[in-house]
Design a protein around this motif. Structure first.
Motif, PDB file in Angstrom:
ATOM      1  N   HIS A   1     119.787  48.098 -34.131  1.00 44.28           N
ATOM      2  CA  HIS A   1     121.106  48.552 -33.682  1.00 44.28           C
ATOM      3  C   HIS A   1     122.065  47.361 -33.705  1.00 44.28           C
ATOM      4  O   HIS A   1     122.539  46.915 -32.656  1.00 44.28           O
ATOM      5  CB  HIS A   1     121.018  49.131 -32.268  1.00 44.28           C
ATOM      6  CG  HIS A   1     119.932  50.149 -32.102  1.00 44.28           C
ATOM      7  ND1 HIS A   1     120.025  51.430 -32.610  1.00 44.28           N
ATOM      8  CD2 HIS A   1     118.721  50.071 -31.487  1.00 44.28           C
ATOM      9  CE1 HIS A   1     118.934  52.104 -32.312  1.00 44.28           C
ATOM     10  NE2 HIS A   1     118.124  51.298 -31.642  1.00 44.28           N
TER      11      HIS A   1
ATOM     12  N   GLN B   1     119.099  52.301 -23.070  1.00 43.31           N
ATOM     13  CA  GLN B   1     118.506  52.740 -24.321  1.00 43.31           C
ATOM     14  C   GLN B   1     117.496  51.714 -24.822  1.00 43.31           C
ATOM     15  O   GLN B   1     116.481  52.062 -25.436  1.00 43.31           O
ATOM     16  CB  GLN B   1     119.593  52.970 -25.368  1.00 43.31           C
ATOM     17  CG  GLN B   1     119.103  53.623 -26.656  1.00 43.31           C
ATOM     18  CD  GLN B   1     118.486  54.986 -26.423  1.00 43.31           C
ATOM     19  OE1 GLN B   1     118.955  55.750 -25.582  1.00 43.31           O
ATOM     20  NE2 GLN B   1     117.425  55.291 -27.162  1.00 43.31           N
TER      21      GLN B   1
ATOM     22  N   ASP C   1     130.622  64.249 -31.357  1.00 43.18           N
ATOM     23  CA  ASP C   1     130.162  62.887 -31.636  1.00 43.18           C
ATOM     24  C   ASP C   1     131.132  61.849 -31.084  1.00 43.18           C
ATOM     25  O   ASP C   1     130.731  60.746 -30.731  1.00 43.18           O
ATOM     26  CB  ASP C   1     129.993  62.690 -33.144  1.00 43.18           C
ATOM     27  CG  ASP C   1     128.827  63.486 -33.706  1.00 43.18           C
ATOM     28  OD1 ASP C   1     127.922  63.840 -32.923  1.00 43.18           O
ATOM     29  OD2 ASP C   1     128.830  63.750 -34.928  1.00 43.18           O
TER      30      ASP C   1
ATOM     31  N   ASP D   1     113.772  52.280 -25.900  1.00 44.04           N
ATOM     32  CA  ASP D   1     113.327  51.903 -27.236  1.00 44.04           C
ATOM     33  C   ASP D   1     112.070  51.046 -27.164  1.00 44.04           C
ATOM     34  O   ASP D   1     111.157  51.183 -27.985  1.00 44.04           O
ATOM     35  CB  ASP D   1     114.431  51.131 -27.969  1.00 44.04           C
ATOM     36  CG  ASP D   1     115.519  52.042 -28.509  1.00 44.04           C
ATOM     37  OD1 ASP D   1     115.291  53.265 -28.578  1.00 44.04           O
ATOM     38  OD2 ASP D   1     116.605  51.536 -28.850  1.00 44.04           O
TER      39      ASP D   1
ATOM     40  N   LYS E   1     128.831  55.639 -25.274  1.00 42.81           N
ATOM     41  CA  LYS E   1     128.014  54.495 -25.675  1.00 42.81           C
ATOM     42  C   LYS E   1     128.768  53.169 -25.523  1.00 42.81           C
ATOM     43  O   LYS E   1     128.162  52.099 -25.634  1.00 42.81           O
ATOM     44  CB  LYS E   1     127.545  54.664 -27.118  1.00 42.81           C
ATOM     45  CG  LYS E   1     126.499  55.761 -27.290  1.00 42.81           C
ATOM     46  CD  LYS E   1     126.065  55.908 -28.744  1.00 42.81           C
ATOM     47  CE  LYS E   1     125.026  57.008 -28.892  1.00 42.81           C
ATOM     48  NZ  LYS E   1     124.579  57.178 -30.304  1.00 42.81           N
TER      49      LYS E   1
ATOM     50  N   ASN F   1     110.451  54.761 -27.788  1.00 43.79           N
ATOM     51  CA  ASN F   1     110.792  54.980 -29.197  1.00 43.79           C
ATOM     52  C   ASN F   1     110.194  53.939 -30.135  1.00 43.79           C
ATOM     53  O   ASN F   1     110.186  54.140 -31.355  1.00 43.79           O
ATOM     54  CB  ASN F   1     112.315  54.985 -29.361  1.00 43.79           C
ATOM     55  CG  ASN F   1     112.980  56.039 -28.493  1.00 43.79           C
ATOM     56  OD1 ASN F   1     112.452  57.136 -28.316  1.00 43.79           O
ATOM     57  ND2 ASN F   1     114.135  55.705 -27.938  1.00 43.79           N
TER      58      ASN F   1
ATOM     59  N   LYS G   1     130.253  61.208 -27.522  1.00 46.16           N
ATOM     60  CA  LYS G   1     129.018  60.420 -27.473  1.00 46.16           C
ATOM     61  C   LYS G   1     129.301  58.949 -27.761  1.00 46.16           C
ATOM     62  O   LYS G   1     128.750  58.054 -27.110  1.00 46.16           O
ATOM     63  CB  LYS G   1     128.005  60.974 -28.471  1.00 46.16           C
ATOM     64  CG  LYS G   1     127.414  62.317 -28.088  1.00 46.16           C
ATOM     65  CD  LYS G   1     126.368  62.760 -29.096  1.00 46.16           C
ATOM     66  CE  LYS G   1     125.766  64.105 -28.704  1.00 46.16           C
ATOM     67  NZ  LYS G   1     124.741  64.557 -29.658  1.00 46.16           N
TER      68      LYS G   1
ATOM     69  N   ASN H   1     119.817  63.319 -21.395  1.00 49.17           N
ATOM     70  CA  ASN H   1     119.546  62.792 -22.730  1.00 49.17           C
ATOM     71  C   ASN H   1     120.790  62.931 -23.603  1.00 49.17           C
ATOM     72  O   ASN H   1     121.224  64.045 -23.903  1.00 49.17           O
ATOM     73  CB  ASN H   1     118.367  63.553 -23.357  1.00 49.17           C
ATOM     74  CG  ASN H   1     117.890  62.897 -24.638  1.00 49.17           C
ATOM     75  OD1 ASN H   1     118.508  61.975 -25.149  1.00 49.17           O
ATOM     76  ND2 ASN H   1     116.771  63.372 -25.159  1.00 49.17           N
ATOM     77  N   ILE H   2     121.363  61.810 -24.007  1.00 54.71           N
ATOM     78  CA  ILE H   2     122.596  61.841 -24.779  1.00 54.71           C
ATOM     79  C   ILE H   2     122.403  62.489 -26.138  1.00 54.71           C
ATOM     80  O   ILE H   2     123.326  63.080 -26.717  1.00 54.71           O
ATOM     81  CB  ILE H   2     123.161  60.404 -24.940  1.00 54.71           C
ATOM     82  CG1 ILE H   2     124.608  60.457 -25.429  1.00 54.71           C
ATOM     83  CG2 ILE H   2     122.285  59.581 -25.881  1.00 54.71           C
ATOM     84  CD1 ILE H   2     125.297  59.106 -25.438  1.00 54.71           C
ATOM     85  N   ASP H   3     121.178  62.446 -26.675  1.00 58.26           N
ATOM     86  CA  ASP H   3     120.928  63.000 -28.008  1.00 58.26           C
ATOM     87  C   ASP H   3     120.926  64.523 -28.014  1.00 58.26           C
ATOM     88  O   ASP H   3     121.111  65.137 -29.062  1.00 58.26           O
ATOM     89  CB  ASP H   3     119.580  62.485 -28.550  1.00 58.26           C
ATOM     90  CG  ASP H   3     119.598  60.979 -28.762  1.00 58.26           C
ATOM     91  OD1 ASP H   3     120.659  60.460 -29.161  1.00 58.26           O
ATOM     92  OD2 ASP H   3     118.562  60.331 -28.528  1.00 58.26           O
ATOM     93  N   THR H   4     120.691  65.128 -26.870  1.00 55.70           N
ATOM     94  CA  THR H   4     120.649  66.591 -26.803  1.00 55.70           C
ATOM     95  C   THR H   4     121.898  67.186 -26.162  1.00 55.70           C
ATOM     96  O   THR H   4     121.954  68.391 -25.940  1.00 55.70           O
ATOM     97  CB  THR H   4     119.402  67.050 -26.004  1.00 55.70           C
ATOM     98  OG1 THR H   4     119.471  66.506 -24.669  1.00 55.70           O
ATOM     99  CG2 THR H   4     118.123  66.572 -26.674  1.00 55.70           C
TER     100      THR H   4
END
Length: 264
Positions: free
Chosen positions: A231, A216, A200, A220, A207, A224, A203, A192-195
């Motif tokens: 985006h 993603q 940044d 989504d 991306k 999500n 990250k 999981n890229i968010d965790t």
């Protein structure tokens, strides 16, 4: 526009060649085309067991890890299979390349469409698995069609770059395989890229991988419940990358096509 006209005029030939290519991949084996579905299913199970049961290192919130994981891995299956097939299209169909009257421009397209059959099965499989867990399709889920189109065009654009080059540089096929092996880890499929506990900047660099947009996007659409229009900059970047790949690929293909028959 000329490319689109060629596709329309050869649509029946493309459909027949794509379906025959799909069937002949596993011709001669006892289970035949069943292997096209068994191998990815086993891969899903192995990764799920390793990360969820064994390592238990992924934090995806309260959502079932198996569903989160499959939403990323299934589009990667198509990307890997389609790019491998598209890269080797001219080599696999060398007997057609040597025919003066045959339109070889459609061969990468044939290979990519051949990979679509398995992808359709796994999209249905994915939706069924989500429903079994109590997550039923809604309007956001329709975005899978959009992201599948994105995936198809990305693979096709890249294939028009790699297909003509591999004719003259056979090692490119192995390089593509290595990139795909590394890519499954560099794309947020298994983690999981968010965790991630990284800066940044890193990250943002990760991306830049165009497959990230699609992976993603699947999540989504199914998890999500977010639209691709939320985006805008990532969407713009993806389409610029894909169009650039098409532009470079088609130009390269036309420039080298006169020499394909001699080399093959």
């Amino acid at each position: 526009m000329n490319y689109i006209k060629e596709i329309i005029s050869n649509r029946k030939l493309i459909a027949n060649l794509s379906f025959n290519d799909f069937k002949t991949k596993y011709a001669g084996s006892f289970l035949g085309i069943v292997w096209a579905f068994i191998q990815p299913l086993i891969t899903i199970f192995v990764y799920w067991f390793a990360f969820q049961v064994g390592l238990r290192s992924q934090d995806v919130g309260n959502f079932p890890f198996a569903l989160w994981f499959m939403a990323g891995l299934i589009p990667w299956f198509f990307f890997s299979d389609g790019l491998n097939g598209g890269t080797n299209a001219l080599i696999d169909y060398s007997y057609l390349v040597k025919k003066v009257v045959f339109n070889i421009d459609i061969l990468p397209l044939v290979k990519v469409i051949s990979a679509v059959f398995v992808h359709i099965f796994f999209i249905v499989f994915l939706l069924i698995m989500y429903a079994l867990y109590g997550y039923y399709p809604d309007w956001y889920s329709l975005q899978i069609l959009y992201y599948s189109l994105c995936l198809f065009l990305l693979v096709l654009g890249l294939s028009y770059i790699t297909a003509p080059l591999v004719v003259f540089f056979r090692d490119l096929g192995q390089i593509v395989n290595i990139i795909l092996q590394v890519g499954v880890w560099m794309t947020p499929i298994l983690w999981n890229i968010d965790t991630m506990q990284v800066s940044d900047t890193i990250k943002k660099l990760l991306k830049l991988n165009p497959v990230y947009y699609i992976v993603q996007g699947y999540r989504d659409a199914l998890i999500n419940k977010a639209g691709f229009w939320e985006h805008p900059w990532l969407t713009l970047y993806f389409w610029l990358f894909t169009l650039l790949a098409f532009f470079i690929g088609t130009r390269l293909f036309k420039k080298l096509r006169l020499h394909f028959a001699d080399v093959l």
